[in-house]
Design an enzyme around this catalytic site. Structure first.
Site, PDB file in Angstrom:
ATOM      1  N   ARG A 121     -29.281  47.450 -18.137  1.00  0.00           N
ATOM      2  CA  ARG A 121     -28.274  48.156 -17.486  1.00  0.00           C
ATOM      3  C   ARG A 121     -28.307  47.861 -15.888  1.00  0.00           C
ATOM      4  NH1 ARG A 121     -29.811  51.743 -21.497  1.00  0.00           N
ATOM      5  NH2 ARG A 121     -28.289  51.622 -23.116  1.00  0.00           N
ATOM      6  N   LYS A 143     -18.434  39.887  -7.387  1.00  0.00           N
ATOM      7  CA  LYS A 143     -17.534  39.933  -8.574  1.00  0.00           C
ATOM      8  C   LYS A 143     -18.436  38.908  -9.491  1.00  0.00           C
ATOM      9  CE  LYS A 143     -12.744  39.839  -7.474  1.00  0.00           C
ATOM     10  NZ  LYS A 143     -11.351  39.189  -7.574  1.00  0.00           N
ATOM     11  N   GLU A 185     -10.724  26.864   0.926  1.00  0.00           N
ATOM     12  CA  GLU A 185     -11.005  28.348   1.042  1.00  0.00           C
ATOM     13  C   GLU A 185     -11.277  28.923   2.271  1.00  0.00           C
ATOM     14  OE1 GLU A 185     -10.795  30.365  -1.863  1.00  0.00           O
ATOM     15  OE2 GLU A 185     -11.238  29.127  -3.494  1.00  0.00           O
ATOM     16  N   LYS A 227     -14.698  37.509   4.778  1.00  0.00           N
ATOM     17  CA  LYS A 227     -14.782  37.865   3.322  1.00  0.00           C
ATOM     18  C   LYS A 227     -15.548  39.372   3.288  1.00  0.00           C
ATOM     19  CE  LYS A 227     -15.130  37.326  -1.476  1.00  0.00           C
ATOM     20  NZ  LYS A 227     -15.266  36.486  -2.528  1.00  0.00           N
ATOM     21  N   GLU A 237     -10.967  45.524  -5.171  1.00  0.00           N
ATOM     22  CA  GLU A 237      -9.568  44.933  -5.133  1.00  0.00           C
ATOM     23  C   GLU A 237      -8.498  45.854  -5.479  1.00  0.00           C
ATOM     24  OE1 GLU A 237      -9.885  40.675  -6.141  1.00  0.00           O
ATOM     25  OE2 GLU A 237      -7.667  40.852  -6.801  1.00  0.00           O
ATOM     26  N   ARG A 241      -7.998  43.504  -0.647  1.00  0.00           N
ATOM     27  CA  ARG A 241      -8.827  42.544  -1.242  1.00  0.00           C
ATOM     28  C   ARG A 241      -8.046  41.466  -1.574  1.00  0.00           C
ATOM     29  NH1 ARG A 241     -14.791  42.442  -4.153  1.00  0.00           N
ATOM     30  NH2 ARG A 241     -14.868  40.042  -4.391  1.00  0.00           N
ATOM     31  N   ASN A 245      -6.379  36.361  -2.666  1.00  0.00           N
ATOM     32  CA  ASN A 245      -5.933  35.562  -3.521  1.00  0.00           C
ATOM     33  C   ASN A 245      -4.814  34.527  -2.883  1.00  0.00           C
ATOM     34  OD1 ASN A 245      -7.374  36.588  -5.436  1.00  0.00           O
ATOM     35  ND2 ASN A 245      -6.133  38.434  -5.634  1.00  0.00           N
ATOM     36  N   HIS A 248      -3.690  31.244  -4.714  1.00  0.00           N
ATOM     37  CA  HIS A 248      -4.469  31.412  -5.916  1.00  0.00           C
ATOM     38  C   HIS A 248      -3.400  31.567  -7.058  1.00  0.00           C
ATOM     39  CE1 HIS A 248      -7.966  31.262  -3.550  1.00  0.00           C
ATOM     40  NE2 HIS A 248      -8.661  31.280  -4.872  1.00  0.00           N
ATOM     41  N   HIS A 252      -4.050  28.835  -9.459  1.00  0.00           N
ATOM     42  CA  HIS A 252      -4.483  29.113 -10.784  1.00  0.00           C
ATOM     43  C   HIS A 252      -3.824  28.375 -11.797  1.00  0.00           C
ATOM     44  CE1 HIS A 252      -7.417  32.523  -9.574  1.00  0.00           C
ATOM     45  NE2 HIS A 252      -8.129  31.457  -9.688  1.00  0.00           N
ATOM     46  N   HIS A 264     -10.493  23.467  -8.482  1.00  0.00           N
ATOM     47  CA  HIS A 264     -10.006  24.630  -8.002  1.00  0.00           C
ATOM     48  C   HIS A 264      -9.540  24.529  -6.515  1.00  0.00           C
ATOM     49  CE1 HIS A 264      -9.834  29.018  -7.565  1.00  0.00           C
ATOM     50  NE2 HIS A 264     -10.469  28.979  -6.293  1.00  0.00           N
TER      51      HIS A 264
HETATM   52  N1  LIG Z   1     -17.522  35.618  -7.831  1.00  0.00           N
HETATM   53  C1  LIG Z   1     -16.422  35.185  -7.224  1.00  0.00           C
HETATM   54  O1  LIG Z   1     -16.010  35.893  -6.139  1.00  0.00           O
HETATM   55  C2  LIG Z   1     -15.870  33.831  -7.377  1.00  0.00           C
HETATM   56  C3  LIG Z   1     -14.924  33.459  -6.280  1.00  0.00           C
HETATM   57  C4  LIG Z   1     -14.714  31.927  -6.523  1.00  0.00           C
HETATM   58  C5  LIG Z   1     -15.007  31.212  -7.398  1.00  0.00           C
HETATM   59  N2  LIG Z   1     -15.880  31.669  -8.320  1.00  0.00           N
HETATM   60  C6  LIG Z   1     -16.420  30.968  -9.454  1.00  0.00           C
HETATM   61  O2  LIG Z   1     -17.325  29.922  -8.988  1.00  0.00           O
HETATM   62  C7  LIG Z   1     -17.228  28.815  -9.711  1.00  0.00           C
HETATM   63  C8  LIG Z   1     -16.950  27.432  -9.179  1.00  0.00           C
HETATM   64  O3  LIG Z   1     -17.970  27.439  -8.120  1.00  0.00           O
HETATM   65  P1  LIG Z   1     -18.390  26.157  -7.829  1.00  0.00           P
HETATM   66  O4  LIG Z   1     -17.449  25.087  -7.237  1.00  0.00           O
HETATM   67  O5  LIG Z   1     -19.673  26.197  -6.838  1.00  0.00           O
HETATM   68  O6  LIG Z   1     -19.090  25.381  -9.069  1.00  0.00           O
HETATM   69  P2  LIG Z   1     -20.561  24.997  -9.624  1.00  0.00           P
HETATM   70  O7  LIG Z   1     -21.558  26.088  -9.690  1.00  0.00           O
HETATM   71  O8  LIG Z   1     -20.289  24.418 -10.899  1.00  0.00           O
HETATM   72  O9  LIG Z   1     -21.054  23.836  -8.536  1.00  0.00           O
HETATM   73  C9  LIG Z   1     -20.245  22.644  -8.429  1.00  0.00           C
HETATM   74  C10 LIG Z   1     -21.041  21.359  -8.869  1.00  0.00           C
HETATM   75  O10 LIG Z   1     -21.965  21.242  -7.451  1.00  0.00           O
HETATM   76  C11 LIG Z   1     -23.358  20.971  -7.789  1.00  0.00           C
HETATM   77  N3  LIG Z   1     -24.197  21.690  -6.725  1.00  0.00           N
HETATM   78  C12 LIG Z   1     -23.998  23.043  -6.281  1.00  0.00           C
HETATM   79  N4  LIG Z   1     -24.672  22.990  -5.100  1.00  0.00           N
HETATM   80  C13 LIG Z   1     -25.217  21.823  -4.767  1.00  0.00           C
HETATM   81  C14 LIG Z   1     -25.915  21.016  -3.820  1.00  0.00           C
HETATM   82  N5  LIG Z   1     -26.364  21.590  -2.620  1.00  0.00           N
HETATM   83  N6  LIG Z   1     -26.094  19.776  -3.787  1.00  0.00           N
HETATM   84  C15 LIG Z   1     -25.773  19.107  -4.958  1.00  0.00           C
HETATM   85  N7  LIG Z   1     -25.118  19.286  -6.076  1.00  0.00           N
HETATM   86  C16 LIG Z   1     -24.739  21.089  -6.073  1.00  0.00           C
HETATM   87  C17 LIG Z   1     -23.363  21.814  -8.903  1.00  0.00           C
HETATM   88  O11 LIG Z   1     -24.665  21.388  -9.710  1.00  0.00           O
HETATM   89  C18 LIG Z   1     -22.143  21.651  -9.909  1.00  0.00           C
HETATM   90  O12 LIG Z   1     -22.033  20.209 -10.485  1.00  0.00           O
HETATM   91  C19 LIG Z   1     -15.895  29.137 -10.976  1.00  0.00           C
HETATM   92  O13 LIG Z   1     -16.508  29.441 -11.851  1.00  0.00           O
HETATM   93  C20 LIG Z   1     -15.118  30.113 -10.412  1.00  0.00           C
HETATM   94  O14 LIG Z   1     -14.683  30.927 -11.223  1.00  0.00           O
HETATM   95  C21 LIG Z   1     -16.559  33.068  -8.346  1.00  0.00           C
HETATM   96 ZN   LIG Z   2     -10.753  30.171  -4.949  1.00  0.00          ZN
END
Ligand SMILES: NC(=O)c1ccc[n+]([C@@H]2O[C@H](COP(=O)([O-])OP(=O)(O)OC[C@H]3O[C@@H](n4cnc5c(N)ncnc54)[C@H](O)[C@@H]3O)[C@@H](O)[C@H]2O)c1
Ligand SMILES: [Zn+2]
Length: 357
Positions: A121, A143, A185, A227, A237, A241, A245, A248, A252, A264
């Site tokens: 939990r 999130k 972003e 942020k 949100e 907040r 978006n 987005h 999306h 993305h």
């Molecule tokens: N929680 C939130 O508020 C929020 C906001 C935006 C996006 N997201 C989520 O984030 C995800 C996308 O994040 P992302 O683009 O970081 O994807 P990811 O975590 O898959 O990373 C992208 C790629 O980069 C590599 N990588 C990361 N850091 C590295 C580094 N320093 N050196 C070499 N390789 C590295 C990873 O291994 C992966 O292959 C999605 O699932 C999306 O839904 C969440």
């Molecule tokens: Zn985004």
């Protein structure tokens, strides 16, 4: 060391931004006494690059720690990986006094954060974001979640970390494509809240792309500040907040219509241009602003138009299926000027048709 706070009363937490801070995390965690020992959760790529550094830092401060990895990629943000990680924690007898460190991009952050929010939990967790997207966006705000076949991010929680540690140095190993995606972003923050920052990104483009540490630190700091301010105002949100978006809603839809072949950040860049074009068509924003946004995105090698081969019909359907659509009303975040946006659901279908055409 730059430090800022996400102000959420008793659940407030610090964001540290410092070049090389990965090596000092143990020391800081020891002082904060967040947990007895930590399970570091990372994808296999990031684990092999930075797992040891973080583990050693914990060891040097006499904090227990171990690394658990999962296969790199969005496909791992699933209920099955979530289940496997929870079971692994149980087998290793983690309890409420222990914590989780999410090390990696947004996938690690969302997945490990979700595990932390559900296991027993809720146990404490810490974010160490390593992609630009994670450093400026996903690691801040609480999130968490996973994807299911029926849609991305459909299962999740709001669960804030205890601390966020950002080391801009790790961006050196990030693939260029991922870096550029994260810049969408960053530019978004300029458009929604900070015209001066927008101008800074234009002026310092070369330094940004050359990963100048000073400049990268500044853009990560400014992005996180914006942020953090927005999240502190509206954690769940319900209102303000939603300005995060910007780009987005259509972004999306473009991402989905491309079957996720458009990453993305690039889809968000396309969505940001579509949104400002809606604003211009509604007569609430000048063409100059539209041109400024398009130019800056282009300067960062981001796309600004919907690829011709994508079906407009499909994009429209995805827009209506967005999980933020309330009783058939699509809310758009539209720029009025650089640094200023409004949220409105009053957009004529004809304007959407024209912008998508
Ligand atoms: N929680 C939130 O508020 C929020 C906001 C935006 C996006 N997201 C989520 O984030 C995800 C996308 O994040 P992302 O683009 O970081 O994807 P990811 O975590 O898959 O990373 C992208 C790629 O980069 C590599 N990588 C990361 N850091 C590295 C580094 N320093 N050196 C070499 N390789 C590295 C990873 O291994 C992966 O292959 C999605 O699932 C999306 O839904 C969440
Ligand atoms: Zn985004």
């Amino acid at each position: 060391m730059r430090e800022l706070t996400v102000g959420l009363g008793q659940r407030s937490y610090p964001i540290h931004i410092e070049d090389g801070c990965l090596q000092y995390i143990g020391q800081d965690l020891a002082e904060r006494k967040i947990a007895n020992r930590y399970c570091i959760i990372a994808d296999d790529r990031v684990a092999s690059l930075y797992g040891r550094t973080v583990l050693q830092s914990l060891q040097q401060s006499h904090i227990g720690g171990e690394l658990i990895t999962f296969p790199e990629g969005e496909a791992s943000k699933s209920l099955s990986t979530f289940g496997a990680l929870c079971r692994e924690l149980a087998r290793k007898r983690y309890d409420r006094r222990d914590g989780i460190i999410a090390l990696g991009g947004g996938v690690s952050g969302d997945l490990a954060g979700f595990v932390a929010s559900c296991y027993m939990r809720g146990i404490p967790f810490v974010q160490i974001p390593t992609s630009l997207l994670a450093q400026v966006d996903s690691s801040v705000g609480g999130k968490t979640g996973v994807d299911i076949e029926e849609g991305k991010n459909l299962v999740g929680t709001f669960y804030q970390p205890k601390a966020v540690y950002i080391d801009p140095g790790v961006l050196e190993t990030l693939p260029a494509e991922q870096f550029i995606g994260g810049m969408a972003e960053v530019i978004k923050y300029g458009v929604i809240r900070d015209a001066e920052f927008f101008e800074y990104l234009r002026r310092e483009r070369e330094g940004v792309l050359a990963l100048d540490r000073e400049i990268i630190t500044k853009i990560v700091l400014t992005s996180c500040t914006i942020k953090a301010d927005v999240v502190a105002e509206d954690e769940k949100e319900s209102n303000i907040r939603r300005i995060l978006n910007y780009g987005h809603t259509i972004g999306h839809a473009v991402e989905a219509a491309s079957n996720f072949s458009i990453i993305h950040g690039k889809a968000v860049a396309i969505g940001m241009v579509a949104a400002v074009r809606i604003a211009v068509a509604k007569g609430i924003c000048s063409e100059t602003v539209q041109q400024q946004i398009v130019s800056l995105l282009e300067e960062y090698n981001l796309p600004t138009a919907i690829p011709e081969h994508l079906s407009r019909e499909q994009i429209k359907n995805y827009i209506l299926r967005d999980k933020k659509v309330v009783s058939g009303k699509v809310a758009y975040v539209l720029p009025l000027a650089l640094g200023e946006v409004i949220i409105t659901d009053e957009v004529e279908p004809l304007i959407i048709e024209a912008v998508l055409a």
